[in-house]
Design an enzyme around this catalytic site. Structure first.
Site, PDB file in Angstrom:
ATOM      1  N   ARG A 224      31.381 -61.296  15.589  1.00  0.00           N
ATOM      2  CA  ARG A 224      31.475 -59.738  15.437  1.00  0.00           C
ATOM      3  C   ARG A 224      30.462 -59.109  16.102  1.00  0.00           C
ATOM      4  O   ARG A 224      30.571 -57.888  16.349  1.00  0.00           O
ATOM      5  CB  ARG A 224      31.355 -59.599  13.880  1.00  0.00           C
ATOM      6  CG  ARG A 224      32.757 -60.042  13.108  1.00  0.00           C
ATOM      7  CD  ARG A 224      32.768 -60.102  11.762  1.00  0.00           C
ATOM      8  NE  ARG A 224      31.601 -60.172  10.941  1.00  0.00           N
ATOM      9  CZ  ARG A 224      31.534 -59.947   9.654  1.00  0.00           C
ATOM     10  NH1 ARG A 224      31.964 -59.294   8.984  1.00  0.00           N
ATOM     11  NH2 ARG A 224      30.224 -60.714   9.276  1.00  0.00           N
TER      12      ARG A 224
ATOM     13  N   GLU B  92      21.955 -68.847   5.655  1.00  0.00           N
ATOM     14  CA  GLU B  92      21.745 -69.047   4.308  1.00  0.00           C
ATOM     15  C   GLU B  92      22.670 -70.081   3.560  1.00  0.00           C
ATOM     16  O   GLU B  92      22.633 -70.509   2.598  1.00  0.00           O
ATOM     17  CB  GLU B  92      22.137 -67.538   3.822  1.00  0.00           C
ATOM     18  CG  GLU B  92      23.436 -66.927   3.967  1.00  0.00           C
ATOM     19  CD  GLU B  92      23.764 -66.134   5.341  1.00  0.00           C
ATOM     20  OE1 GLU B  92      24.461 -65.632   5.368  1.00  0.00           O
ATOM     21  OE2 GLU B  92      22.644 -66.514   6.278  1.00  0.00           O
TER      22      GLU B  92
END
Length: 167
Positions: free
Chosen positions: A60, A97
């Site tokens: 993105r 993460e």
């Protein structure tokens, strides 16, 4: 009056349980021009003039960086996931993460703005900036559409990531 945040959907438990995904698809569809204007305003005219190219982090970040590159008359540099660019490339692995990944870029030079859609822990941005230096670029600035504020204020070599939307 609506804000950019009004066009960002929250998708719980995606891509895995416990992760809240910020979906920018509605923003890209309905207010892409406004998003690019807001991101453009993060840098001064002098900073824009000093940048040679804009790098987008797959996937993105590509969309946002390509739009900014076109708007400002700059070149576009793709920072891609492993195995997506033809050799020779420079590669860096890093922690996300919720996992790990690798990025690649082709060797080149010039002053670079690095763009991503979301800053979470800073792992992807750090890897992209380190990789860009290894590839021969000078990193001039770092920007993200969204800062999730998951970690203390992320910095890379004294530079903070500038963002438009903060959670």
């Amino acid at each position: 009056m609506t804000s950019l945040q009004d066009y960002i959907r929250d998708i719980p438990d995606f891509p895995q349980p416990g992760v809240l995904f910020r979906d920018i698809s509605p923003l890209l569809r309905d207010r892409f021009d406004l998003a690019l204007s807001a991101m453009s305003a993060l840098l001064t005219r002098e900073e824009w003039n000093s940048i040679d190219a804009i790098a987008g982090i797959e996937a993105r970040g590509f969309i946002l960086a390509a739009g900014l590159a076109s708007h400002h008359g700059k070149g576009f540099v793709p920072i891609r996931k492993e195995g997506k660019l033809p050799p020779p490339v420079i590669r860096a692995s890093y922690q996300l993460e919720y996992g790990s990944s690798s990025l690649e870029v082709r060797r080149d030079h010039g002053r670079l703005l690095i763009v991503d859609d979301v800053l979470a822990t800073g792992g992807t941005m750090r890897a992209a900036a380190d990789l860009s230096i290894q590839a021969g670029y000078q990193v001039s600035a770092l920007i993200a559409l969204i800062d999730l504020r998951l970690a203390p204020a992320f910095e890379w070599q004294g530079m903070r990531v500038r963002s438009v939307v903060e959670y």
